[in-house]
Design a protein around this motif. Structure first.
Motif, PDB file in Angstrom:
ATOM      1  N   ILE A  79     -45.687   9.549  -0.636  1.00 55.35           N
ATOM      2  CA  ILE A  79     -45.476  10.471  -1.757  1.00 55.35           C
ATOM      3  C   ILE A  79     -45.483   9.733  -3.088  1.00 55.35           C
ATOM      4  CG2 ILE A  79     -44.194  12.161  -0.395  1.00 55.35           C
ATOM      5  CD1 ILE A  79     -41.619  11.053  -1.732  1.00 55.35           C
ATOM      6  N   TRP A  80     -45.357   8.406  -3.053  1.00 56.31           N
ATOM      7  CA  TRP A  80     -45.280   7.626  -4.288  1.00 56.31           C
ATOM      8  C   TRP A  80     -46.646   7.176  -4.785  1.00 56.31           C
ATOM      9  CZ3 TRP A  80     -40.896   8.629  -6.301  1.00 56.31           C
ATOM     10  CH2 TRP A  80     -39.774   8.823  -5.482  1.00 56.31           C
ATOM     11  N   ASN A  81     -47.655   7.161  -3.892  1.00 54.47           N
ATOM     12  CA  ASN A  81     -48.995   6.771  -4.345  1.00 54.47           C
ATOM     13  C   ASN A  81     -50.021   7.894  -4.183  1.00 54.47           C
ATOM     14  OD1 ASN A  81     -49.701   6.838  -1.643  1.00 54.47           O
ATOM     15  ND2 ASN A  81     -49.876   4.629  -1.388  1.00 54.47           N
ATOM     16  N   ALA A  82     -49.592   9.052  -3.669  1.00 55.80           N
ATOM     17  CA  ALA A  82     -50.508  10.186  -3.516  1.00 55.80           C
ATOM     18  C   ALA A  82     -51.104  10.556  -4.871  1.00 55.80           C
ATOM     19  CB  ALA A  82     -49.771  11.380  -2.925  1.00 55.80           C
ATOM     20  N   LYS A  83     -52.398  10.840  -4.876  1.00 56.70           N
ATOM     21  CA  LYS A  83     -53.077  11.166  -6.137  1.00 56.70           C
ATOM     22  C   LYS A  83     -53.098  12.664  -6.419  1.00 56.70           C
ATOM     23  CE  LYS A  83     -55.987   7.049  -6.397  1.00 56.70           C
ATOM     24  NZ  LYS A  83     -55.180   6.290  -5.418  1.00 56.70           N
ATOM     25  N   SER A  84     -52.562  13.454  -5.498  1.00 56.70           N
ATOM     26  CA  SER A  84     -52.482  14.893  -5.706  1.00 56.70           C
ATOM     27  C   SER A  84     -51.276  15.427  -4.944  1.00 56.70           C
ATOM     28  CB  SER A  84     -53.760  15.588  -5.217  1.00 56.70           C
ATOM     29  OG  SER A  84     -53.836  15.551  -3.796  1.00 56.70           O
ATOM     30  N   MET A  85     -50.804  16.612  -5.352  1.00 55.01           N
ATOM     31  CA  MET A  85     -49.702  17.243  -4.639  1.00 55.01           C
ATOM     32  C   MET A  85     -50.135  17.666  -3.237  1.00 55.01           C
ATOM     33  SD  MET A  85     -46.782  17.186  -6.107  1.00 55.01           S
ATOM     34  CE  MET A  85     -46.011  18.344  -4.976  1.00 55.01           C
ATOM     35  N   PHE A  86     -51.425  17.951  -3.061  1.00 57.52           N
ATOM     36  CA  PHE A  86     -51.915  18.276  -1.722  1.00 57.52           C
ATOM     37  C   PHE A  86     -51.724  17.083  -0.787  1.00 57.52           C
ATOM     38  CE2 PHE A  86     -55.175  18.474   1.558  1.00 57.52           C
ATOM     39  CZ  PHE A  86     -55.001  19.760   2.060  1.00 57.52           C
ATOM     40  N   GLU A  87     -52.065  15.881  -1.263  1.00 60.54           N
ATOM     41  CA  GLU A  87     -51.856  14.678  -0.455  1.00 60.54           C
ATOM     42  C   GLU A  87     -50.369  14.465  -0.183  1.00 60.54           C
ATOM     43  OE1 GLU A  87     -53.658  11.348  -2.370  1.00 60.54           O
ATOM     44  OE2 GLU A  87     -55.673  11.830  -1.645  1.00 60.54           O
ATOM     45  N   ALA A  88     -49.524  14.689  -1.196  1.00 59.08           N
ATOM     46  CA  ALA A  88     -48.078  14.532  -1.007  1.00 59.08           C
ATOM     47  C   ALA A  88     -47.549  15.532   0.026  1.00 59.08           C
ATOM     48  CB  ALA A  88     -47.349  14.705  -2.340  1.00 59.08           C
ATOM     49  N   ALA A  89     -48.091  16.769   0.004  1.00 60.59           N
ATOM     50  CA  ALA A  89     -47.683  17.770   0.988  1.00 60.59           C
ATOM     51  C   ALA A  89     -48.121  17.353   2.392  1.00 60.59           C
ATOM     52  CB  ALA A  89     -48.267  19.132   0.624  1.00 60.59           C
ATOM     53  N   ARG A  90     -49.271  16.694   2.507  1.00 60.24           N
ATOM     54  CA  ARG A  90     -49.704  16.167   3.801  1.00 60.24           C
ATOM     55  C   ARG A  90     -48.732  15.118   4.324  1.00 60.24           C
ATOM     56  NH1 ARG A  90     -54.593  13.280   3.715  1.00 60.24           N
ATOM     57  NH2 ARG A  90     -54.417  13.327   5.981  1.00 60.24           N
ATOM     58  N   VAL A  91     -48.224  14.276   3.432  1.00 59.70           N
ATOM     59  CA  VAL A  91     -47.235  13.278   3.834  1.00 59.70           C
ATOM     60  C   VAL A  91     -45.957  13.965   4.320  1.00 59.70           C
ATOM     61  CG1 VAL A  91     -45.840  11.313   3.078  1.00 59.70           C
ATOM     62  CG2 VAL A  91     -48.178  11.563   2.242  1.00 59.70           C
ATOM     63  N   LEU A  92     -45.544  15.025   3.619  1.00 62.29           N
ATOM     64  CA  LEU A  92     -44.371  15.790   4.052  1.00 62.29           C
ATOM     65  C   LEU A  92     -44.608  16.391   5.431  1.00 62.29           C
ATOM     66  CD1 LEU A  92     -41.627  17.119   3.706  1.00 62.29           C
ATOM     67  CD2 LEU A  92     -42.724  18.882   2.297  1.00 62.29           C
ATOM     68  N   GLY A  93     -45.788  16.963   5.661  1.00 61.25           N
ATOM     69  CA  GLY A  93     -46.107  17.506   6.968  1.00 61.25           C
ATOM     70  C   GLY A  93     -46.050  16.444   8.047  1.00 61.25           C
ATOM     71  N   SER A  94     -46.513  15.238   7.713  1.00 59.06           N
ATOM     72  CA  SER A  94     -46.449  14.124   8.662  1.00 59.06           C
ATOM     73  C   SER A  94     -45.006  13.749   8.969  1.00 59.06           C
ATOM     74  CB  SER A  94     -47.204  12.919   8.089  1.00 59.06           C
ATOM     75  OG  SER A  94     -47.093  11.794   8.936  1.00 59.06           O
ATOM     76  N   ALA A  95     -44.145  13.788   7.957  1.00 61.61           N
ATOM     77  CA  ALA A  95     -42.721  13.482   8.169  1.00 61.61           C
ATOM     78  C   ALA A  95     -42.077  14.515   9.088  1.00 61.61           C
ATOM     79  CB  ALA A  95     -41.994  13.427   6.827  1.00 61.61           C
ATOM     80  N   VAL A  96     -42.442  15.793   8.924  1.00 62.30           N
ATOM     81  CA  VAL A  96     -41.912  16.844   9.804  1.00 62.30           C
ATOM     82  C   VAL A  96     -42.348  16.586  11.239  1.00 62.30           C
ATOM     83  CG1 VAL A  96     -42.002  19.305  10.353  1.00 62.30           C
ATOM     84  CG2 VAL A  96     -41.829  18.571   7.960  1.00 62.30           C
ATOM     85  N   ARG A  97     -43.628  16.264  11.442  1.00 64.46           N
ATOM     86  CA  ARG A  97     -44.122  15.999  12.796  1.00 64.46           C
ATOM     87  C   ARG A  97     -43.512  14.730  13.379  1.00 64.46           C
ATOM     88  NH1 ARG A  97     -48.685  18.385  10.318  1.00 64.46           N
ATOM     89  NH2 ARG A  97     -49.420  16.367   9.547  1.00 64.46           N
ATOM     90  N   HIS A  98     -43.223  13.761  12.518  1.00 67.89           N
ATOM     91  CA  HIS A  98     -42.564  12.526  12.932  1.00 67.89           C
ATOM     92  C   HIS A  98     -41.195  12.835  13.540  1.00 67.89           C
ATOM     93  CE1 HIS A  98     -41.534   8.087  11.732  1.00 67.89           C
ATOM     94  NE2 HIS A  98     -40.820   8.466  12.761  1.00 67.89           N
ATOM     95  N   VAL A  99     -40.429  13.666  12.862  1.00 68.77           N
ATOM     96  CA  VAL A  99     -39.106  14.041  13.369  1.00 68.77           C
ATOM     97  C   VAL A  99     -39.231  14.859  14.652  1.00 68.77           C
ATOM     98  CG1 VAL A  99     -36.985  15.318  12.865  1.00 68.77           C
ATOM     99  CG2 VAL A  99     -38.055  13.934  11.082  1.00 68.77           C
ATOM    100  N   TYR A 100     -40.234  15.754  14.706  1.00 70.35           N
ATOM    101  CA  TYR A 100     -40.423  16.540  15.929  1.00 70.35           C
ATOM    102  C   TYR A 100     -40.759  15.653  17.116  1.00 70.35           C
ATOM    103  CZ  TYR A 100     -42.160  19.902  19.280  1.00 70.35           C
ATOM    104  OH  TYR A 100     -42.344  20.624  20.430  1.00 70.35           O
ATOM    105  N   ALA A 101     -41.646  14.672  16.896  1.00 74.99           N
ATOM    106  CA  ALA A 101     -42.025  13.764  17.984  1.00 74.99           C
ATOM    107  C   ALA A 101     -40.818  12.964  18.473  1.00 74.99           C
ATOM    108  CB  ALA A 101     -43.128  12.817  17.519  1.00 74.99           C
TER     109      ALA A 101
END
Length: 275
Positions: A79-101
């Motif tokens: 989220i600190w180097n993402a060049k767009s909010m869409f990329e930052a939202a993808r990182v958030l989605g990855s964090a959610v899946r990380h916790v689910y896994a």
């Protein structure tokens, strides 16, 4: 339960969340559901969360260090180097899946659903503001001019005023007032939502904000909103004339014939049927 709301306007973004968490009728706690990530001059991001508290806290913690590896040799996306909010939202989605896994199966064995919903919005230098609603699978949708706000948690009581007031060209201060009215309506009708509230208001292209406050029962403006809204609603209600069943010179008839809809048929004996 909780209630969080975020609004995307031409003028900026407004975020509001309550802080009540219930673990039973006799166990009510206060946990903040808003977190702001900010690098002044480069990016402003705000995250609101609802759902299972242990899951949302884990996602928030992991999000700060989550690294998304898209291609070999490329710098991992955060989220600190993402060049767009869409990329930052993808990182958030990855964090959610990380916790689910990590926790999903053990939660399931304990009879606990992987229940989480989030609102994530902000602005990164070089693009406009964006606002997303993120689901428990890590997927997300984006706010549009036709749908300029998102709600999570106990949303039904506060939605009518948002539907009537919020448009993309709504001024920032008016939208702030509107979300506070929306929250007051929810507080009035649902005991699982409670003070204090966290409010963050972001002005477009500022890439930082100092308009962040905590609102409790002693906040003078919120008390003004609560008192005035209740009073004005009562005045509006009282201004509507009473129903006149058959109509007269001073009233509008409530009982009148209609070519399409007939009054409800009464049942007057055991053998009678509606059809």
């Amino acid at each position: 339960m909780t209630y969080c709301v975020a609004v995307k306007l031409n003028a900026g973004l407004v975020f509001l969340s309550d802080s009540r968490t219930n673990a039973g009728l006799d166990q009510i706690s206060t946990f903040r559901k808003m977190i702001v990530y900010e690098k002044p001059g480069d990016r402003f991001m705000c995250l609101l969360s609802a759902g299972n508290l242990s899951i949302t806290q884990s996602v928030r913690e992991i999000l700060q260090i989550e690294r998304l590896n898209d291609h070999d040799g490329d710098e991992p996306l955060t989220i600190w180097n993402a060049k767009s909010m869409f990329e930052a939202a993808r990182v958030l989605g990855s964090a959610v899946r990380h916790v689910y896994a990590r926790d999903g199966e053990s939660l399931k064995r304990s009879g606990v659903d992987f229940n989480i919903s989030m609102i994530f919005g902000g602005q990164i230098r070089g693009e406009g503001m964006r606002l997303f609603q993120v689901y428990s699978a890590g997927n997300f949708i984006e706010a549009t001019p036709e749908t300029p706000f998102f709600q999570i948690g106990e949303s039904k009581y506060g939605k009518p005023v948002l539907d009537r007031v919020i448009k993309p060209d709504t001024p920032l201060e008016e939208a702030t007032k509107c979300v506070l009215v929306s929250m007051d309506s929810t507080l009035k009708s649902n005991l699982s939502v409670g003070l204090p509230l966290d409010l963050a208001v972001y002005e477009a292209d500022a890439l930082a904000t100092d308009r962040i406050t905590c609102i409790d029962e002693h906040n003078p403006y919120f008390e003004l909103v609560r008192t005035s809204w209740g009073q004005k609603l009562r005045e509006a209600f009282d201004s509507i004339e009473q129903p006149a069943w058959h109509g007269n010179d001073a009233g509008t008839p409530l009982m009148c014939g209609s070519p399409r809809s007939q009054p409800l048929k009464k049942i007057s004996h055991p053998g009678e049927r509606l059809i």
